[in-house]
Design a protein around this motif. Sequence first.
Motif, PDB file in Angstrom:
ATOM      1  N   VAL A 104       0.848  -1.193   0.000  1.00 14.88           N
ATOM      2  CA  VAL A 104       0.000   0.000   0.000  1.00 14.88           C
ATOM      3  C   VAL A 104       0.878   1.235   0.000  1.00 14.88           C
ATOM      4  CG1 VAL A 104      -1.923  -1.129   1.166  1.00 14.88           C
ATOM      5  CG2 VAL A 104      -0.140  -0.046   2.530  1.00 14.88           C
ATOM      6  N   GLY A 105       0.227   2.392  -0.131  1.00 18.59           N
ATOM      7  CA  GLY A 105       0.915   3.662   0.001  1.00 18.59           C
ATOM      8  C   GLY A 105       1.961   3.888  -1.067  1.00 18.59           C
ATOM      9  N   ALA A 106       3.149   4.334  -0.600  1.00 12.92           N
ATOM     10  CA  ALA A 106       4.213   4.693  -1.540  1.00 12.92           C
ATOM     11  C   ALA A 106       4.695   3.507  -2.353  1.00 12.92           C
ATOM     12  CB  ALA A 106       5.390   5.303  -0.772  1.00 12.92           C
ATOM     13  N   ALA A 107       4.468   2.285  -1.830  1.00  7.76           N
ATOM     14  CA  ALA A 107       4.954   1.094  -2.529  1.00  7.76           C
ATOM     15  C   ALA A 107       4.259   0.894  -3.873  1.00  7.76           C
ATOM     16  CB  ALA A 107       4.756  -0.146  -1.658  1.00  7.76           C
ATOM     17  N   GLN A 108       3.117   1.538  -4.076  1.00  6.89           N
ATOM     18  CA  GLN A 108       2.381   1.343  -5.325  1.00  6.89           C
ATOM     19  C   GLN A 108       3.229   1.729  -6.535  1.00  6.89           C
ATOM     20  OE1 GLN A 108      -1.298   3.483  -4.969  1.00  6.89           O
ATOM     21  NE2 GLN A 108      -2.236   1.965  -3.633  1.00  6.89           N
ATOM     22  N   GLY A 109       4.025   2.785  -6.399  1.00  5.81           N
ATOM     23  CA  GLY A 109       4.837   3.243  -7.512  1.00  5.81           C
ATOM     24  C   GLY A 109       5.935   2.266  -7.895  1.00  5.81           C
ATOM     25  N   HIS A 110       6.272   1.359  -6.986  1.00  2.00           N
ATOM     26  CA  HIS A 110       7.342   0.402  -7.273  1.00  2.00           C
ATOM     27  C   HIS A 110       6.913  -0.651  -8.285  1.00  2.00           C
ATOM     28  CE1 HIS A 110       9.190   1.320  -3.044  1.00  2.00           C
ATOM     29  NE2 HIS A 110       9.286   2.318  -3.887  1.00  2.00           N
ATOM     30  N   TRP A 111       5.627  -0.878  -8.416  1.00  4.28           N
ATOM     31  CA  TRP A 111       5.170  -1.955  -9.300  1.00  4.28           C
ATOM     32  C   TRP A 111       5.455  -1.650 -10.759  1.00  4.28           C
ATOM     33  CZ3 TRP A 111       4.184  -6.508  -7.341  1.00  4.28           C
ATOM     34  CH2 TRP A 111       3.893  -6.574  -5.968  1.00  4.28           C
ATOM     35  N   PHE A 112       5.344  -0.376 -11.132  1.00 10.65           N
ATOM     36  CA  PHE A 112       5.710   0.009 -12.500  1.00 10.65           C
ATOM     37  C   PHE A 112       7.185  -0.286 -12.757  1.00 10.65           C
ATOM     38  CE2 PHE A 112       7.753   3.181 -15.210  1.00 10.65           C
ATOM     39  CZ  PHE A 112       7.057   3.015 -16.398  1.00 10.65           C
ATOM     40  N   LEU A 113       8.043   0.093 -11.804  1.00  8.55           N
ATOM     41  CA  LEU A 113       9.479  -0.132 -11.969  1.00  8.55           C
ATOM     42  C   LEU A 113       9.808  -1.618 -12.011  1.00  8.55           C
ATOM     43  CD1 LEU A 113      10.951   2.624  -9.609  1.00  8.55           C
ATOM     44  CD2 LEU A 113      10.860   2.618 -12.111  1.00  8.55           C
TER      45      LEU A 113
END
Length: 208
Positions: A104-113
């Motif tokens: 959740v949270g900020a970790a969501q952006g990691h999935w694109f990377l």
Amino acid sequence: MLDLDALLVVAIAFAVLVASPGPATLAVATYSMSQGRRHGLLFGVGLSVGHIFWGLIAATGIGAILQAASGLLIVLKFVGGMYLFWLAISAVRACREREPQISVGAAQGHWFLRGLLLNLSNPKVVAAWMATLSLGTHYDQSFLHVAVATILCIALAFATNSAYAFIFSTKRAAATYAKARRWVQGCAAVIFAGFGMSLIGSALNRTP
């Protein structure tokens, strides 16, 4: 002039390629079931952006140079293999957890990377691109034809990865995953490790 028959051949070949079982499709399916549609879509978009990079490399002829640069190709295969091993370890950790963990949270952006890195670290993707484009493009065809073929394949990559994310994030898929989470993650770990060993093995043997 555009050769529509040739473009159709390219589209069919690439659709089969991008939808076939492999580390990318497995990752999209697993993450969509375990993390939900949003994360699955972000991962799929990352994969598709990776296809943009490799598609441009193949279409401009740089892919042939990369294939000839054995040293660089070996390094890329090692990096790709180690990344697949990392995905395998992550799957083992998820398998051993008592309760599924949702990022959740900020970790969501990691999935694109994560999706982007998975495609960028696999040099076999550019070989697949070159083989696909060669089916429907020839030396005497225009730049427009090659550009349209490349854009068509990129669009198919986005559509296919998004479709996987939607299909495997349905309530039925999530319910199935909840019941068989350890089996799913265990199988994913084995398959990721297998692909990683294959990639590193081809680097050691210096095979395409």
